[in-house]
Design an enzyme around this catalytic site. Structure first.
Site, PDB file in Angstrom:
ATOM      1  N   ARG A  50      50.999  38.156  20.815  1.00  0.00           N
ATOM      2  CA  ARG A  50      49.535  38.115  20.749  1.00  0.00           C
ATOM      3  C   ARG A  50      49.082  36.735  20.273  1.00  0.00           C
ATOM      4  NH1 ARG A  50      47.458  39.802  16.390  1.00  0.00           N
ATOM      5  NH2 ARG A  50      48.499  41.815  16.326  1.00  0.00           N
ATOM      6  N   TYR A 103      25.731  35.734  35.782  1.00  0.00           N
ATOM      7  CA  TYR A 103      26.618  36.829  36.191  1.00  0.00           C
ATOM      8  C   TYR A 103      26.151  38.110  35.478  1.00  0.00           C
ATOM      9  CZ  TYR A 103      30.890  39.579  36.574  1.00  0.00           C
ATOM     10  OH  TYR A 103      31.798  40.566  36.831  1.00  0.00           O
ATOM     11  N   ASP A 176      29.750  28.123  32.025  1.00  0.00           N
ATOM     12  CA  ASP A 176      30.647  28.965  32.813  1.00  0.00           C
ATOM     13  C   ASP A 176      30.883  28.243  34.146  1.00  0.00           C
ATOM     14  OD1 ASP A 176      31.667  30.843  34.618  1.00  0.00           O
ATOM     15  OD2 ASP A 176      30.594  32.521  33.710  1.00  0.00           O
ATOM     16  N   LYS A 201      38.700  34.678  39.622  1.00  0.00           N
ATOM     17  CA  LYS A 201      38.081  34.185  40.845  1.00  0.00           C
ATOM     18  C   LYS A 201      38.924  33.051  41.432  1.00  0.00           C
ATOM     19  CE  LYS A 201      35.217  37.219  39.327  1.00  0.00           C
ATOM     20  NZ  LYS A 201      34.076  36.912  38.497  1.00  0.00           N
TER      21      LYS A 201
HETATM   22  C1  LIG Z   1      33.474  37.386  37.348  1.00  0.00           C
HETATM   23  C2  LIG Z   1      32.675  36.473  36.514  1.00  0.00           C
HETATM   24  C3  LIG Z   1      32.650  36.597  35.128  1.00  0.00           C
HETATM   25  C4  LIG Z   1      33.402  37.707  34.403  1.00  0.00           C
HETATM   26  O1  LIG Z   1      34.764  37.576  34.524  1.00  0.00           O
HETATM   27  P1  LIG Z   1      35.801  38.822  34.512  1.00  0.00           P
HETATM   28  O2  LIG Z   1      37.111  38.175  34.739  1.00  0.00           O
HETATM   29  O3  LIG Z   1      35.382  39.756  35.590  1.00  0.00           O
HETATM   30  O4  LIG Z   1      35.671  39.454  33.159  1.00  0.00           O
HETATM   31  C5  LIG Z   1      31.922  35.678  34.413  1.00  0.00           C
HETATM   32  N1  LIG Z   1      31.218  34.703  35.032  1.00  0.00           N
HETATM   33  C6  LIG Z   1      31.204  34.564  36.361  1.00  0.00           C
HETATM   34  C7  LIG Z   1      30.418  33.459  36.977  1.00  0.00           C
HETATM   35  C8  LIG Z   1      31.916  35.440  37.152  1.00  0.00           C
HETATM   36  O5  LIG Z   1      31.888  35.306  38.480  1.00  0.00           O
END
Ligand SMILES: *Cc1c(COP(=O)(O)O)cnc(C)c1O
Length: 386
Positions: A50, A103, A176, A201
């Site tokens: 962890r 998001y 992000d 992604k």
């Molecule tokens: C998918 C996504 C998230 C969240 O990520 P997870 O891996 O699904 O928890 C946050 N920001 C953006 C822009 C995303 O496309």
């Protein structure tokens, strides 16, 4: 080393010293714990997976390098990364400012969990104008949270201008960078304090792993987030760390193809008489095309568009596509399509959705790396049918 080279070599240098096996690919260290000879001498600093794990370390080094940062921290998901950032930088009663076109899951986390249960005040503003951020700053503002381009409307904000506001007022700035990836956009270079990713992604890119990451160059921010990740436990598994390491190796090639296909699709849709509007930063018609050219080195693979019709026909259109898979998520090699009003953004109240411009007939596509002719044929047949 340049980006493409670092994407292959940083974090995975073969161990050719005595006792090293010379693996070209980082092994998947599935161990949960690490033996030691003496109580005071944990081997190579590892104690328990962890806290740290060699496969995760390899990925964290790579992600830090790709974002031009000092530290990478890999999480169990993008939202686990986001939640740990908030837990690390905010206290009850503090205030944060966020772009109003985030998001959906990020917004749900901020509003339904941190605001409702922990009294963290959030102002959502249209960050396309940096002044709106400056106007929203209060005495207890600790953090600005941006996505650019946003999800699903591909709105952009000027990271450099907002970073200078944040710097001035001593507020943290988090970006992000999931949509653009470090291949097309480097928020730390533009003045952000930390970058957040859903590695689910583009970074992994193959729809077979859920993960997240934070990258920063700030020692203090890193120490806090690292401590809280271990304390709260939202770590990425060794297997997923390996998957994402593998994904990053082809990131540059994939992003080039995503973009090429996305631009071709955006141009095709822009000239189609059943389409009301197309949202893609690479189109000259995008209201912030100049900012896109300045801030990013490419335009990415996400294309959204409005049909000149109602929700029911929009539903028929997405369900009529054969090659575009009807699914949430994005950034993978196969093309995906979704209807934000009924899927990814359904948790946002309809009035709020309308206010930010997410119409019922808005379609979001994540353009994959298939042959462009097949993708255009599929769009054509489903548009014809409605
Ligand atoms: C998918 C996504 C998230 C969240 O990520 P997870 O891996 O699904 O928890 C946050 N920001 C953006 C822009 C995303 O496309």
């Amino acid at each position: 080393m340049k980006f493409e080279t670092r994407a292959l070599h940083i974090g995975e240098e073969p161990n050719l010293s005595e006792g090293g096996s010379g693996d070209v690919v980082s092994p998947i260290h599935l161990t949960s714990t690490f033996a030691r000879n003496k109580i005071d001498e944990p081997p190579k600093g590892y104690e328990y997976s962890r806290s740290a794990n060699p496969t995760r370390d390899a990925l964290e080094k790579r992600l830090a390098s790709l974002e031009n940062g000092k530290y990478g921290i890999a999480f169990a998901s993008g939202l686990a990364a986001t939640a740990t950032v908030i837990l690390s930088l905010m206290k009850a009663g503090d205030h944060m400012i966020a772009f109003d076109d985030l998001y959906g899951g990020t917004r749900r986390l901020f509003t339904m969990l941190f605001k409702e249960n922990f009294n963290i005040d959030v102002s959502y503003v249209d960050a396309r104008k940096a002044e709106n951020i400056a106007d929203a700053v209060k005495g207890k503002t600790r953090l600005i949270w941006l996505e650019t381009p946003t999800n699903p409307l591909l709105k952009m904000c000027d990271i450099r201008s907002i970073a200078s506001i944040a710097w001035d007022k001593k507020i943290f700035l988090a970006v992000d960078n999931t949509f653009m990836t470090p291949y097309f956009q480097l928020p730390l270079d533009l003045g952000a304090d930390l970058v957040v990713h859903s590695t689910t992604k583009y970074l992994n890119g193959h729809s077979d792993s859920v993960g997240g990451a934070v990258v920063t160059s700030d020692d203090h921010i890193h120490d806090k987030i690292r401590f809280n990740q271990n304390a709260a436990g939202a770590i990425l598994s060794p297997f997923d760390s390996y998957m994402i390491l593998r994904g990053t190796k082809t990131l540059s090639l994939r992003m080039e193809r995503h973009e090429k296909n996305a631009l071709a699709i955006a141009r095709y849709l822009e000239n189609h008489d059943k389409i009301e509007r197309v949202f893609y930063p690479g189109l000259e018609s995008h209201p912030q095309h100049q900012l896109a050219k300045k801030q990013m080195s490419g335009y990415g693979g996400m294309v959204s568009f409005e049909l000149k019709t109602d929700l029911e026909r929009a539903r028929a259109f997405v369900e009529g596509l054969k090659l575009f898979t009807l699914a949430e998520s994005l950034g993978c090699v196969e093309s995906l399509v979704e209807l934000p009003a009924l899927m990814t953004h359904s948790s946002i109240p309809p009035e709020e959705r309308e206010k930010t411009g997410i119409k019922d007939s808005l379609i979001r596509t994540s353009v994959g790396i298939e042959n462009i002719d097949d993708l255009l044929d599929d769009l054509t047949q489903s548009l014809k049918a409605i």
